[in-house]
Design a protein around this motif. Structure first.
Motif, mmCIF file in Angstrom:
data_model
loop_
_atom_site.group_PDB
_atom_site.id
_atom_site.type_symbol
_atom_site.label_atom_id
_atom_site.label_comp_id
_atom_site.label_asym_id
_atom_site.label_seq_id
_atom_site.Cartn_x
_atom_site.Cartn_y
_atom_site.Cartn_z
ATOM 1 N N LEU A 435 31.382 -7.151 -29.774
ATOM 2 C CA LEU A 435 32.126 -6.551 -30.889
ATOM 3 C C LEU A 435 33.604 -6.395 -30.542
ATOM 4 C CD1 LEU A 435 29.456 -3.854 -31.771
ATOM 5 C CD2 LEU A 435 30.279 -5.574 -33.390
ATOM 6 N N GLU A 436 33.878 -5.982 -29.300
ATOM 7 C CA GLU A 436 35.269 -5.819 -28.872
ATOM 8 C C GLU A 436 36.008 -7.161 -28.850
ATOM 9 O OE1 GLU A 436 37.249 -3.317 -28.151
ATOM 10 O OE2 GLU A 436 35.829 -1.683 -28.433
ATOM 11 N N MET A 437 35.276 -8.211 -28.548
ATOM 12 C CA MET A 437 35.879 -9.546 -28.495
ATOM 13 C C MET A 437 36.027 -10.160 -29.890
ATOM 14 S SD MET A 437 36.475 -10.501 -25.314
ATOM 15 C CE MET A 437 37.033 -8.874 -24.893
ATOM 16 N N ASN A 438 35.582 -9.407 -30.920
ATOM 17 C CA ASN A 438 35.635 -9.884 -32.306
ATOM 18 C C ASN A 438 34.807 -11.140 -32.543
ATOM 19 O OD1 ASN A 438 37.331 -7.825 -33.284
ATOM 20 N ND2 ASN A 438 39.097 -8.873 -32.391
ATOM 21 N N ILE A 439 33.775 -11.331 -31.723
ATOM 22 C CA ILE A 439 32.899 -12.493 -31.932
ATOM 23 C C ILE A 439 32.040 -12.245 -33.170
ATOM 24 C CG2 ILE A 439 31.004 -13.860 -30.910
ATOM 25 C CD1 ILE A 439 32.282 -13.116 -28.140
ATOM 26 N N ILE A 440 31.606 -10.992 -33.355
ATOM 27 C CA ILE A 440 30.946 -10.617 -34.616
ATOM 28 C C ILE A 440 31.729 -9.452 -35.242
ATOM 29 C CG2 ILE A 440 28.593 -11.444 -34.154
ATOM 30 C CD1 ILE A 440 27.865 -8.684 -33.172
ATOM 31 N N PRO A 441 31.734 -9.376 -36.576
ATOM 32 C CA PRO A 441 32.597 -8.375 -37.225
ATOM 33 C C PRO A 441 32.069 -6.945 -37.064
ATOM 34 C CG PRO A 441 31.321 -9.566 -38.867
ATOM 35 C CD PRO A 441 31.018 -10.212 -37.556
ATOM 36 N N THR A 442 32.991 -5.973 -37.049
ATOM 37 C CA THR A 442 32.601 -4.558 -36.958
ATOM 38 C C THR A 442 32.628 -3.886 -38.326
ATOM 39 O OG1 THR A 442 34.867 -3.902 -36.557
ATOM 40 C CG2 THR A 442 33.528 -4.324 -34.612
ATOM 41 N N PHE A 443 33.133 -4.582 -39.337
ATOM 42 C CA PHE A 443 33.266 -4.053 -40.703
ATOM 43 C C PHE A 443 34.085 -2.754 -40.715
ATOM 44 C CE2 PHE A 443 29.273 -6.472 -40.570
ATOM 45 C CZ PHE A 443 29.587 -7.465 -41.494
ATOM 46 N N GLY A 444 35.027 -2.679 -39.821
ATOM 47 C CA GLY A 444 35.952 -1.548 -39.813
ATOM 48 C C GLY A 444 35.475 -0.354 -38.998
ATOM 49 N N PHE A 445 34.220 -0.359 -38.543
ATOM 50 C CA PHE A 445 33.725 0.755 -37.728
ATOM 51 C C PHE A 445 34.137 0.549 -36.274
ATOM 52 C CE2 PHE A 445 30.852 0.581 -41.365
ATOM 53 C CZ PHE A 445 30.761 1.926 -41.728
ATOM 54 N N LEU A 446 34.156 1.638 -35.508
ATOM 55 C CA LEU A 446 34.369 1.489 -34.066
ATOM 56 C C LEU A 446 33.188 0.727 -33.485
ATOM 57 C CD1 LEU A 446 35.528 5.045 -32.859
ATOM 58 C CD2 LEU A 446 36.946 3.006 -33.121
ATOM 59 N N SER A 447 33.461 -0.143 -32.548
ATOM 60 C CA SER A 447 32.369 -0.930 -31.952
ATOM 61 C C SER A 447 31.376 -0.007 -31.239
ATOM 62 C CB SER A 447 32.922 -1.985 -30.999
ATOM 63 O OG SER A 447 33.736 -1.382 -30.037
ATOM 64 N N ALA A 448 31.858 1.148 -30.772
ATOM 65 C CA ALA A 448 30.965 2.104 -30.097
ATOM 66 C C ALA A 448 29.843 2.553 -31.032
ATOM 67 C CB ALA A 448 31.761 3.314 -29.622
ATOM 68 N N ILE A 449 30.165 2.739 -32.304
ATOM 69 C CA ILE A 449 29.159 3.237 -33.251
ATOM 70 C C ILE A 449 28.157 2.139 -33.590
ATOM 71 C CG2 ILE A 449 28.871 4.145 -35.605
ATOM 72 C CD1 ILE A 449 29.987 6.091 -33.391
ATOM 73 N N THR A 450 28.656 0.920 -33.761
ATOM 74 C CA THR A 450 27.737 -0.198 -34.002
ATOM 75 C C THR A 450 26.852 -0.394 -32.772
ATOM 76 O OG1 THR A 450 29.579 -1.172 -35.218
ATOM 77 C CG2 THR A 450 27.644 -2.567 -34.890
ATOM 78 N N GLY A 451 27.448 -0.271 -31.583
ATOM 79 C CA GLY A 451 26.671 -0.399 -30.339
ATOM 80 C C GLY A 451 25.613 0.678 -30.226
ATOM 81 N N LEU A 452 25.956 1.894 -30.670
ATOM 82 C CA LEU A 452 24.999 3.009 -30.642
ATOM 83 C C LEU A 452 23.807 2.715 -31.554
ATOM 84 C CD1 LEU A 452 24.376 6.011 -29.841
ATOM 85 C CD2 LEU A 452 25.665 6.697 -31.866
#
Lengths: 480, 74
Positions: A435-452
């Motif tokens: 997510l940090e590398m922008n390989i897949i989109p985060t849709f504006g959320f922090l990558s930490a939350i998507t990772g959680l």
């Protein structure tokens, strides 16, 4: 400058006295050196939880972010951090109970024993260590900024290195007692310093309301959301509100302190009074950061973290300025000493073979080694254009929040398995990297939350796909 | 009527559910998207939504007190 040097020497002297006194009071057993024999009452526990959590970011990074993006910083920090105190019940109470009954000293020890997995214990340990070292180094960088701003002949690097060395000495001497007793001193200094800073800066700008009026006329977007640079999107707002609740208890320095409570009352009082201090204390640096816009101060891009020292220097008498800078130093040193100590506790207790006194000696050697690592990070690894917050969010917070599903499952979910937890941590960390590398989109959320979210789903799915732990073990563990 | 272990346990679990709902609602109140775009000074030069957050954050202290009295057994 003279006032600052005088306060600095006095402050360092007090730290050494506290460290030395703690050394005298500490017995030569791992439980006493690493956990102060689980003896902290409400007063010490509350202040050590406050001081440990309030860091260089509270004084410097926070004001810098408010200077750019406005009052929204208060919203995402104050409420999220105050709400986090509910985790003193959800996580802290159970950790304390299990620690007391089963003799745990470190977070990975609990996780490894609960799932009967050495690999999981070491994985949990590795994540905590890897993602806390940058946070430790940012505290040192904050110290470098402060000392450099006060004594212009001293470079940022020298200031940071000297601070790390001072911390190393009193942590080596006093162990958990030294770290926590100095936290009480540092917490009180920090609160008084921020209060004085706001009062004197407001007076210098013509009063509280007029200071707001000046800032509003200068840049009204700071008083609304999405704020300056359109920072506060709904996704970012939601992300930060969630982040602190799940991330803060996964800081090893916070998690470890749950073990040190004398009883549950200590944890309970800490939870109840946490929001009071947070709601007031977080307001002060944000005010100063926003007011800087109306005070006609121009901060070069990449140096926003210096806005608080610049404002305080401009609007307060020199002795107040000197004391406030000591407060800033206290905030970051109280976090750094706790980090250094919790990391060394984990590395010496969880990896090395257990032999009473040698465990303490190894802990001390590791404190020195970690300090050296932090110094190397300061000298070679820090990008000043990211700011303190940018560096932290991209490393520490994202990396540690992934541990939350495993920790909560360990305490509450009997069907969780070691494979589920291992997959949760590994895939969670990999997903954050992607997510940090922008390989897949985060849709504006922090990558930490998507990772959680990803790590939680993986934990549940893999746990159901793998065999549960024996019922006899689970019954014994949870009934003990 | 004398409380049985079962009814006590049910009441405790019901209380936990109530408190979970209360904290979930308070969390939702922190996502105050209805205040987006508002900046008009309301009190001491601060807009209403900042006062709202100070009160919302401070309200956690009495809530935590009541929660610990009801739920947190030592």
């Amino acid at each position: 400058m003279m006032f600052f040097i005088f306060f600095l020497l006095l402050y360092f002297l007090l730290l050494m006295i506290f460290g030395w006194y703690a050394h005298k009071k500490t017995k030569k057993t791992p439980e006493d050196y690493f956990l102060a024999s689980r003896s902290f009452g409400p007063f010490v526990l509350f202040f050590t939880l406050i001081a440990t959590n309030f860091s260089a970011f509270t004084f410097l990074g926070f004001a810098g972010k408010a200077y750019k993006s406005g009052f929204g910083q208060y919203g995402i920090m104050s409420f999220g951090t105050a709400m986090m105190a509910i985790m003193f019940y959800v996580v802290g109470r159970k950790v304390w109970l299990l620690g007391k009954k089963r003799g745990y000293i470190t977070p990975p020890e609990l996780i490894g024993d609960r799932f009967q997995s050495v690999f999981l214990k070491w994985l949990f340990l590795a994540v905590m260590v890897i993602f806390t070292i940058p946070y430790l180094a940012t505290q040192a960088i904050g110290a470098g900024y402060i000392i450099q701003s006060m004594v212009s002949d001293v470079s940022l690097e020298i200031g940071a290195v000297v601070t790390i060395l001072i911390i190393t000495v009193y942590v080596l001497l006093g162990g958990m007692r030294g770290s926590s007793w100095t936290d009480v001193l540092q917490g009180i200094i920090m609160i008084v310093a921020l209060f004085l800073a706001v009062v004197f800066v407001a007076m210098g700008l013509g009063g509280f309301e007029y200071a707001n009026h000046l800032a509003y006329n200068s840049n009204p977007s700071l008083f609304t959301r999405p704020g300056g640079e359109n920072f506060f999107t709904p996704q970012i707002w939601f992300s930060f509100m969630m982040l602190w609740i799940f991330c803060d208890p996964m800081f090893p320095q916070i998690f470890s302190r749950f073990y040190t409570a004398e009883n549950q009352r200590s944890l309970k009082y800490s939870m109840i009074f946490y929001p009071v201090v947070v709601s007031i204390l977080f307001f002060f640096p944000v005010l100063i950061g926003v007011w800087a816009n109306g005070a006609g101060i121009q901060i070069p891009s990449g140096s926003e973290d210096m806005v608080l020292p610049i404002m305080v220097e401009k609007f307060t008498p020199s002795w107040i300025f000197g004391f406030v800078m000591i407060g800033a130093l206290a905030a970051l040193m109280s976090t750094a000493d706790s980090q250094l100590f919790s990391l060394s506790t984990m590395l010496s207790h969880d990896i090395l073979p257990r032999r009473y006194k040698s465990e303490i000696i190894m802990g001390k050697i590791i404190i020195i080694a970690l300090s050296a690592f932090a110094i190397i990070f300061v000298l070679f690894g820090y990008n000043p254009h990211e700011g303190i917050m940018g560096t932290l969010v991209k490393t520490t917070f994202s990396g540690l929040v992934v541990l939350a599903p495993t920790a909560i499952a360990a305490l509450y979910w009997k069907r969780a398995t070691k494979y589920g937890c291992i997959a949760s941590v590994l895939i969670g960390e990999i997903s954050i990297f992607i997510l940090e590398m922008n390989i897949i989109p985060t849709f504006g959320f922090l990558s930490a939350i998507t990772g959680l979210l990803i790590s939680s789903i993986v934990l549940i799915v893999v746990s159901y796909l793998t065999p549960p732990q024996p019922k006899s073990f689970i019954d014994n563990y949870f009934n003990s | 009527m004398k409380k049985t272990k079962g009814s006590y346990s049910f009441a405790y679990r019901y209380n936990k559910l109530v408190w979970f709902t209360i904290f979930a609602l308070v969390f939702l109140l922190s996502l105050d998207f209805w205040n987006w775009g508002k900046s008009k000074p309301f009190f001491l030069g601060l807009p209403f939504w900042i006062i709202y957050f100070i009160i919302l954050t401070l309200s956690l202290t009495p809530l935590f007190y009541l929660f610990s009295r009801d739920i947190w057994r030592e």
